[in-house]
Design a protein around this motif. Structure first.
Motif, short mmCIF file in Angstrom:
data_model
loop_
_atom_site.label_atom_id
_atom_site.label_comp_id
_atom_site.label_asym_id
_atom_site.label_seq_id
_atom_site.Cartn_x
_atom_site.Cartn_y
_atom_site.Cartn_z
N ASP A 112 0.84 -1.20 0.00
CA ASP A 112 0.00 0.00 0.00
C ASP A 112 0.87 1.25 0.00
O ASP A 112 2.09 1.18 -0.16
N GLU A 113 0.23 2.40 0.19
CA GLU A 113 0.96 3.67 0.15
C GLU A 113 2.02 3.75 1.23
O GLU A 113 3.07 4.37 1.04
N ASP A 114 1.75 3.14 2.39
CA ASP A 114 2.70 3.19 3.49
C ASP A 114 4.00 2.48 3.15
O ASP A 114 5.10 2.99 3.38
N SER A 115 3.88 1.28 2.60
CA SER A 115 5.08 0.53 2.24
C SER A 115 5.82 1.17 1.08
O SER A 115 7.05 1.12 1.00
N VAL A 116 5.08 1.79 0.17
CA VAL A 116 5.71 2.47 -0.96
C VAL A 116 6.50 3.69 -0.48
O VAL A 116 7.55 4.02 -1.03
N ALA A 117 6.02 4.36 0.57
CA ALA A 117 6.77 5.48 1.13
C ALA A 117 8.15 5.02 1.59
O ALA A 117 9.14 5.74 1.45
N ILE A 118 8.22 3.81 2.11
CA ILE A 118 9.50 3.24 2.53
C ILE A 118 10.37 2.96 1.31
O ILE A 118 11.57 3.27 1.29
N ASP A 119 9.79 2.36 0.27
CA ASP A 119 10.55 2.06 -0.94
C ASP A 119 11.10 3.33 -1.58
O ASP A 119 12.24 3.35 -2.08
N VAL A 120 10.29 4.38 -1.61
CA VAL A 120 10.74 5.64 -2.19
C VAL A 120 11.94 6.18 -1.42
O VAL A 120 12.94 6.63 -2.01
N GLU A 121 11.88 6.11 -0.09
CA GLU A 121 12.99 6.61 0.72
C GLU A 121 14.24 5.77 0.51
O GLU A 121 15.35 6.32 0.41
N ILE A 122 14.10 4.45 0.42
CA ILE A 122 15.26 3.59 0.19
C ILE A 122 15.88 3.90 -1.18
O ILE A 122 17.11 3.94 -1.33
N SER A 123 15.04 4.12 -2.19
CA SER A 123 15.56 4.45 -3.52
C SER A 123 16.34 5.75 -3.49
O SER A 123 17.36 5.90 -4.17
N HIS A 124 15.89 6.73 -2.70
CA HIS A 124 16.61 8.00 -2.58
C HIS A 124 17.98 7.78 -1.92
O HIS A 124 18.97 8.41 -2.31
N VAL A 125 18.04 6.91 -0.93
CA VAL A 125 19.30 6.61 -0.27
C VAL A 125 20.27 5.97 -1.26
O VAL A 125 21.46 6.32 -1.32
N ILE A 126 19.78 5.05 -2.05
CA ILE A 126 20.63 4.37 -3.03
C ILE A 126 21.22 5.38 -4.01
O ILE A 126 22.43 5.37 -4.30
N GLU A 127 20.39 6.27 -4.53
CA GLU A 127 20.87 7.25 -5.50
C GLU A 127 21.86 8.22 -4.87
O GLU A 127 22.83 8.63 -5.51
N LEU A 128 21.63 8.60 -3.61
CA LEU A 128 22.56 9.50 -2.94
C LEU A 128 23.92 8.85 -2.75
O LEU A 128 24.97 9.49 -2.95
N ILE A 129 23.94 7.58 -2.38
CA ILE A 129 25.22 6.87 -2.22
C ILE A 129 25.94 6.78 -3.55
O ILE A 129 27.15 7.03 -3.66
N ARG A 130 25.19 6.44 -4.60
CA ARG A 130 25.82 6.31 -5.92
C ARG A 130 26.42 7.63 -6.39
O ARG A 130 27.51 7.65 -6.96
N SER A 131 25.71 8.71 -6.19
CA SER A 131 26.22 10.00 -6.66
C SER A 131 27.36 10.52 -5.80
O SER A 131 28.30 11.14 -6.31
N THR A 132 27.33 10.26 -4.50
CA THR A 132 28.37 10.75 -3.60
C THR A 132 29.66 9.96 -3.75
O THR A 132 30.76 10.53 -3.73
N ALA A 133 29.55 8.65 -3.90
CA ALA A 133 30.73 7.78 -3.92
C ALA A 133 30.91 7.12 -5.28
O ALA A 133 31.37 5.98 -5.37
N GLU A 134 30.56 7.83 -6.34
CA GLU A 134 30.59 7.22 -7.68
C GLU A 134 31.98 6.70 -8.04
O GLU A 134 32.14 5.56 -8.46
N TYR A 135 32.99 7.54 -7.90
CA TYR A 135 34.34 7.13 -8.29
C TYR A 135 34.85 6.00 -7.41
O TYR A 135 35.39 5.00 -7.91
N GLU A 136 34.70 6.15 -6.10
CA GLU A 136 35.18 5.12 -5.17
C GLU A 136 34.48 3.79 -5.38
O GLU A 136 35.09 2.72 -5.26
N LEU A 137 33.19 3.86 -5.71
CA LEU A 137 32.42 2.64 -5.95
C LEU A 137 32.92 1.92 -7.19
O LEU A 137 33.09 0.69 -7.19
N ARG A 138 33.14 2.67 -8.26
CA ARG A 138 33.65 2.05 -9.50
C ARG A 138 35.03 1.43 -9.27
O ARG A 138 35.34 0.36 -9.80
N GLU A 139 35.86 2.11 -8.50
CA GLU A 139 37.19 1.57 -8.24
C GLU A 139 37.10 0.27 -7.45
O GLU A 139 37.80 -0.71 -7.76
N LEU A 140 36.26 0.24 -6.43
CA LEU A 140 36.12 -0.98 -5.63
C LEU A 140 35.55 -2.12 -6.47
O LEU A 140 35.92 -3.28 -6.27
N GLN A 141 34.68 -1.81 -7.41
CA GLN A 141 34.13 -2.85 -8.28
C GLN A 141 35.22 -3.54 -9.09
O GLN A 141 35.14 -4.74 -9.36
#
Length: 533
Positions: free
Chosen positions: A98-127
């Motif tokens: 429902d809408e409540d669980s989707v609010a959680i998914d939306v927040e998790i997706s924002h966290v994922i994108e923030l990590i990717r954008s902040t640590a983009e270079y370091e993440l690619r290097e570790l990969q």
């Protein structure tokens, strides 16, 4: 000791070392969260300030439990993605998203994108280092077990350690995300340094090696509409430069050797030679696509010989990316996207059927377009059969959802779960800034998009903290509930209309359609021609 055992041991050692350091990372993110929330307190209205104060107080008393929840979540995710992990079976109960669980998914997706954008270079290097640990020196896949998605889900798991409401958990997650992203940027860099000091040679992202003396210049942008006709027109000047599309730039999985014109010894025309050169380059580029699974790539390579015979009979095949040949190729690639993982009996049976079609095509000495039209239709019929079988298996769930949908549409206070498997409390204490911005009205664009969807269509959707490919099994007779089936397992979800609309508005839901392999390959060939020109 086998190399596979050594590789596995190396990755396990890396995972164990990183998990030992995770409590320190959690301490850093908690400290950063506390600093951020304290600085924001003077700017908040009374109610949000009270919510923030509640979270700050809980962080002071639950730090050890937060760390425990975080690390346990990472361990569980690593176990689930590790070798031998079993996918979920048919659920005994059905969760209502429902809408409540989707609010959680939306927040998790924002966290994922923030990590990717902040640590983009370091993440690619570790990969590059984690790929080396498993012997994938071409970086065909991401082998980092501590990626942004894993940490984002662990952060939400850690939020559950706070003895507060779901609204407070969302508030903590939103304020902790920047601190987590910064901490991970440092952690990723430190992990790469440790692996380098241990003598691990990083893998390398696949690059184009130019001939001696050639300069790499930024060529003109290839538009999304650039297709086979544009590439074909560039082949003549490329040939005059002594450039051949055949070579080692595109690793190929071909079962058969490259096919040359059957009339070559009898004086084949230069146009025939150029057509075969182009076709070979296109197939090499398609087979090197990292998104293509190994079993599908092997089937596609089997088509190269019959495609050559077709092109020599119908040269316009190379000018029309909607030709039946390419639509059949895209259909095969799409199978790899929507079937369960390799080793699953359903995938094995379906690909055995597809392999029969490929062998039938490959055996034709004088192929024509209608033959590939027939093969594409057979693939579609087989997909319809799989869809009907899936719906039959879900008949009991559909019947229950029909009854529930009637109750939901007639009740002002609908239940938030079905079967009790999803414990999502009402978000009555969520600060206003955490709620959807569209208010009580329905997003019209999302509503129109939903109305256009049909049973059997495939979706790419972010559900329960992860991206999944899901098929619409039942769209709801009243439009309130949707039953979706996971492509990779027997799992199903019942999703409410407003949840679907929110996901679509947040760009966490869209249609999944066959992509044009030949169009992507044509762009790669064109870029290579331009760079060498």
């Amino acid at each position: 000791m086998s190399s596979a055992t050594t590789v596995s041991a190396a990755l396990r050692q890396f995972v164990d070392d990183e998990l030992l350091r995770m409590p320190m990372l959690v301490d850093q993110l908690v400290d950063g969260t506390v600093d951020r929330m304290r600085q924001s307190l003077p700017t908040l209205a009374p109610q949000p300030r009270a919510s923030a104060a509640d979270v700050l107080h809980a962080l002071g008393t639950q730090r050890e439990l937060i760390s425990d929840y975080y690390v346990r979540s990472l361990r569980r995710q690593i176990a689930e993605r590790g070798p031998g992990a079993q996918g979920g079976g048919l659920p005994t109960t059905l969760s209502l998203v429902d809408e409540d669980s989707v609010a959680i998914d939306v927040e998790i997706s924002h966290v994922i994108e923030l990590i990717r954008s902040t640590a983009e270079y370091e993440l690619r290097e570790l990969q590059t280092f984690t790929a080396a640990l498993v012997g994938d020196m071409d970086l065909a896949h991401d082998h980092n077990p501590f990626g942004p998605a894993q940490h984002a889900r662990a952060l939400w798991a850690a939020a559950q350690a706070l003895p507060l409401s779901r609204g407070h958990h969302l508030l903590f997650t939103r304020n902790a995300a920047p601190a987590l992203a910064s901490a991970l940027r440092r952690a990723y860099a430190a992990s790469s340094s440790r692996l380098e000091s241990q003598g691990v040679t990083p893998a390398a992202y696949r690059t184009m090696i130019l001939p001696s003396g050639a300069r790499r210049t930024r060529g003109p942008e290839i538009s999304h509409g650039a297709g086979l006709d544009l590439v074909r027109s560039a082949i003549a000047p490329a040939s005059e430069l002594g450039f051949s599309l055949e070579g080692n730039d595109f690793p190929t999985l071909a079962i058969e050797p490259a096919v040359t014109p059957t009339r070559a010894d009898a004086g084949a025309s230069p146009a025939d030679h150029r057509a075969v050169e182009l076709l070979t380059g296109l197939f090499d580029a398609m087979l090197s696509d990292r998104r293509l699974s190994q079993d599908i790539a092997l089937m596609l390579s089997r088509l190269q010989s019959v495609a050559t015979r077709l092109v020599l009979r119908e040269p316009r095949t190379l000018e029309d990316e909607t030709h039946a040949l390419w639509r059949f190729v895209d259909g095969l690639a799409f199978l790899g996207d929507v079937l369960p993982p390799q080793g699953d009996p359903e995938r094995t049976q379906t690909l055995r059927f597809a392999q029969g079609l490929v062998e039938h095509l490959a055996a034709d000495p004088a192929p024509q377009a209608p033959l590939f039209e027939w093969a594409s239709e057979r693939l579609q019929h087989q997909a319809q059969h799989r869809f009907a079988h899936r719906c039959t298996e879900a008949a009991a769930q559909i019947a229950e959802l029909q009854r529930l949908e009637e109750r939901l549409c007639s009740s002002m206070a609908p239940p938030s779960t079905l079967g009790g498997t999803l414990d999502i409390a009402q978000l009555d204490t969520v600060p206003a800034e955490l709620m959807p911005a569209d208010g009580p009205g329905e997003p019209q664009d999302a509503q129109a998009w939903l109305l256009a969807r049909r049973p059997g269509e495939w979706l790419n959707i972010f559900l329960q903290g992860r991206w999944v490919k899901a098929q619409i099994l039942w769209p709801g007779e009243l439009g309130e509930l949707w039953l979706l089936g996971d492509a990779g397992s027997s799992e199903t979800w019942a999703v409410r209309r407003r949840a679907m609309q929110t996901l679509h508005a947040e760009r966490l839901l869209g249609t999944l359609k066959p992509r044009s392999l030949v169009r992507s390959a044509a762009k790669r060939v064109m870029r290579r021609t331009i760079n060498l020109g």
